[in-house]
Design a protein around this motif. Structure first.
Motif, PDB file in Angstrom:
ATOM      1  N   MET A 173     -14.990  23.109  40.335  1.00 11.57           N
ATOM      2  CA  MET A 173     -15.368  21.751  40.662  1.00 11.57           C
ATOM      3  C   MET A 173     -14.695  21.349  41.973  1.00 11.57           C
ATOM      4  SD  MET A 173     -14.570  18.154  38.662  1.00 11.57           S
ATOM      5  CE  MET A 173     -15.787  18.353  37.399  1.00 11.57           C
ATOM      6  N   ALA A 174     -15.470  20.808  42.894  1.00 13.41           N
ATOM      7  CA  ALA A 174     -14.921  20.274  44.141  1.00 13.41           C
ATOM      8  C   ALA A 174     -14.296  18.917  43.853  1.00 13.41           C
ATOM      9  CB  ALA A 174     -16.024  20.125  45.176  1.00 13.41           C
ATOM     10  N   GLN A 175     -13.189  18.628  44.522  1.00  9.72           N
ATOM     11  CA  GLN A 175     -12.511  17.348  44.343  1.00  9.72           C
ATOM     12  C   GLN A 175     -12.321  16.678  45.689  1.00  9.72           C
ATOM     13  OE1 GLN A 175      -9.076  18.861  42.345  1.00  9.72           O
ATOM     14  NE2 GLN A 175     -10.005  18.620  40.342  1.00  9.72           N
ATOM     15  N   VAL A 176     -12.553  15.376  45.709  1.00 12.25           N
ATOM     16  CA  VAL A 176     -12.419  14.565  46.901  1.00 12.25           C
ATOM     17  C   VAL A 176     -11.557  13.366  46.548  1.00 12.25           C
ATOM     18  CG1 VAL A 176     -13.688  13.117  48.547  1.00 12.25           C
ATOM     19  CG2 VAL A 176     -14.699  15.246  47.738  1.00 12.25           C
ATOM     20  N   ARG A 177     -10.680  12.967  47.472  1.00  9.97           N
ATOM     21  CA  ARG A 177      -9.881  11.760  47.249  1.00  9.97           C
ATOM     22  C   ARG A 177     -10.356  10.688  48.224  1.00  9.97           C
ATOM     23  NH1 ARG A 177      -4.562  10.916  45.279  1.00  9.97           N
ATOM     24  NH2 ARG A 177      -4.101  13.127  45.500  1.00  9.97           N
ATOM     25  N   TYR A 178     -10.608   9.499  47.690  1.00  9.62           N
ATOM     26  CA  TYR A 178     -10.908   8.334  48.509  1.00  9.62           C
ATOM     27  C   TYR A 178      -9.787   7.323  48.313  1.00  9.62           C
ATOM     28  CZ  TYR A 178     -15.779   8.819  50.179  1.00  9.62           C
ATOM     29  OH  TYR A 178     -16.924   9.168  50.856  1.00  9.62           O
ATOM     30  N   ILE A 179      -9.329   6.748  49.403  1.00  9.20           N
ATOM     31  CA  ILE A 179      -8.385   5.648  49.354  1.00  9.20           C
ATOM     32  C   ILE A 179      -9.215   4.382  49.148  1.00  9.20           C
ATOM     33  CG2 ILE A 179      -6.581   4.392  50.603  1.00  9.20           C
ATOM     34  CD1 ILE A 179      -5.871   7.355  50.039  1.00  9.20           C
ATOM     35  N   VAL A 180      -8.829   3.557  48.175  1.00 10.02           N
ATOM     36  CA  VAL A 180      -9.579   2.339  47.868  1.00 10.02           C
ATOM     37  C   VAL A 180      -8.644   1.136  47.830  1.00 10.02           C
ATOM     38  CG1 VAL A 180     -11.370   3.590  46.582  1.00 10.02           C
ATOM     39  CG2 VAL A 180      -9.399   2.666  45.347  1.00 10.02           C
ATOM     40  N   HIS A 181      -9.207  -0.044  48.003  1.00  7.10           N
ATOM     41  CA  HIS A 181      -8.428  -1.279  47.952  1.00  7.10           C
ATOM     42  C   HIS A 181      -8.086  -1.661  46.518  1.00  7.10           C
ATOM     43  CE1 HIS A 181      -8.935  -1.985  52.196  1.00  7.10           C
ATOM     44  NE2 HIS A 181     -10.253  -1.993  52.094  1.00  7.10           N
ATOM     45  N   ASP A 182      -8.997  -1.411  45.589  1.00 10.73           N
ATOM     46  CA  ASP A 182      -8.848  -1.853  44.194  1.00 10.73           C
ATOM     47  C   ASP A 182      -9.441  -0.780  43.286  1.00 10.73           C
ATOM     48  OD1 ASP A 182      -9.801  -3.087  41.646  1.00 10.73           O
ATOM     49  OD2 ASP A 182      -9.023  -4.938  42.535  1.00 10.73           O
ATOM     50  N   VAL A 183      -8.600  -0.128  42.498  1.00 16.69           N
ATOM     51  CA  VAL A 183      -9.043   0.983  41.650  1.00 16.69           C
ATOM     52  C   VAL A 183     -10.045   0.514  40.597  1.00 16.69           C
ATOM     53  CG1 VAL A 183      -8.291   2.708  39.958  1.00 16.69           C
ATOM     54  CG2 VAL A 183      -7.000   2.396  42.079  1.00 16.69           C
ATOM     55  N   ASP A 184      -9.782  -0.605  39.922  1.00 17.00           N
ATOM     56  CA  ASP A 184     -10.702  -1.084  38.887  1.00 17.00           C
ATOM     57  C   ASP A 184     -12.091  -1.372  39.463  1.00 17.00           C
ATOM     58  OD1 ASP A 184      -8.875  -0.919  36.758  1.00 17.00           O
ATOM     59  OD2 ASP A 184      -8.131  -2.954  37.114  1.00 17.00           O
ATOM     60  N   GLN A 185     -12.122  -2.002  40.623  1.00 20.03           N
ATOM     61  CA  GLN A 185     -13.398  -2.312  41.272  1.00 20.03           C
ATOM     62  C   GLN A 185     -14.127  -1.025  41.656  1.00 20.03           C
ATOM     63  OE1 GLN A 185     -13.094  -4.209  45.154  1.00 20.03           O
ATOM     64  NE2 GLN A 185     -14.864  -5.500  44.683  1.00 20.03           N
ATOM     65  N   ALA A 186     -13.393  -0.047  42.179  1.00 25.54           N
ATOM     66  CA  ALA A 186     -13.999   1.228  42.561  1.00 25.54           C
ATOM     67  C   ALA A 186     -14.527   1.976  41.341  1.00 25.54           C
ATOM     68  CB  ALA A 186     -12.992   2.089  43.322  1.00 25.54           C
ATOM     69  N   VAL A 187     -13.759   1.989  40.252  1.00 26.14           N
ATOM     70  CA  VAL A 187     -14.210   2.649  39.012  1.00 26.14           C
ATOM     71  C   VAL A 187     -15.520   2.027  38.548  1.00 26.14           C
ATOM     72  CG1 VAL A 187     -13.721   2.907  36.542  1.00 26.14           C
ATOM     73  CG2 VAL A 187     -11.960   3.483  38.236  1.00 26.14           C
ATOM     74  N   ALA A 188     -15.594   0.708  38.514  1.00 24.99           N
ATOM     75  CA  ALA A 188     -16.817   0.038  38.068  1.00 24.99           C
ATOM     76  C   ALA A 188     -17.996   0.404  38.960  1.00 24.99           C
ATOM     77  CB  ALA A 188     -16.603  -1.478  38.049  1.00 24.99           C
ATOM     78  N   PHE A 189     -17.796   0.437  40.269  1.00 23.08           N
ATOM     79  CA  PHE A 189     -18.877   0.781  41.197  1.00 23.08           C
ATOM     80  C   PHE A 189     -19.390   2.196  40.950  1.00 23.08           C
ATOM     81  CE2 PHE A 189     -20.329   2.771  45.127  1.00 23.08           C
ATOM     82  CZ  PHE A 189     -21.321   1.889  45.526  1.00 23.08           C
ATOM     83  N   TYR A 190     -18.500   3.172  40.945  1.00 25.37           N
ATOM     84  CA  TYR A 190     -18.929   4.567  40.789  1.00 25.37           C
ATOM     85  C   TYR A 190     -19.503   4.835  39.396  1.00 25.37           C
ATOM     86  CZ  TYR A 190     -17.154   5.816  45.344  1.00 25.37           C
ATOM     87  OH  TYR A 190     -16.971   5.901  46.699  1.00 25.37           O
ATOM     88  N   ARG A 191     -18.957   4.201  38.375  1.00 24.65           N
ATOM     89  CA  ARG A 191     -19.456   4.396  37.014  1.00 24.65           C
ATOM     90  C   ARG A 191     -20.800   3.698  36.816  1.00 24.65           C
ATOM     91  NH1 ARG A 191     -15.713   1.480  33.761  1.00 24.65           N
ATOM     92  NH2 ARG A 191     -17.055  -0.241  34.368  1.00 24.65           N
TER      93      ARG A 191
END
Length: 121
Positions: free
Chosen positions: A1-19
């Protein structure tokens, strides 16, 4: 599995967006510091301001969201995906472009990280 890291301002907001908008699954979350998501064979690490990946470099520069490097998410119906994301307020950097391998468009996650939505020809 390829893994990528993104720096985000708000983890909860990012989780909701991607999910909720792009079909990623939350594998693990470490409070507001970091979350690990997955979709198909892609692991996406979302690092918030409290994560070790967000600490300043020796020269004082700080990792930030945004830029032009990006993950590519393959979709079956680009038009429908774009319409749905636009209706939810997702920001797009351009209009759909056609190339030899298919069609693509760039949208942004809530922190401004680019995501290429790609529909193969």
């Amino acid at each position: 599995m390829a893994q990528v890291r993104y720096i985000v301002h708000d983890v909860d907001q990012a989780v909701a967006f991607y999910r909720d908008r792009l079909g990623f699954e939350l594998q693990q979350q470490f409070g507001p510091a970091m979350a690990i998501m997955s979709r198909d064979n892609l692991g996406l690490w979302l690092a918030g301001p409290q994560a070790s990946a967000s600490k300043p470099m020796p020269d004082g520069s700080r990792p930030e969201p945004g830029g032009w490097s990006r993950i590519v998410v393959t979709v079956g119906d680009l038009e429908a995906t774009v319409t749905a994301l636009r209706s939810e307020g997702t920001v797009f950097r351009n209009d759909i472009l056609a190339g030899p391998g298919g069609r693509q468009v760039l949208c942004e996650d809530p922190s401004g990280n680019p995501i290429e939505l790609f529909e193969p020809a």
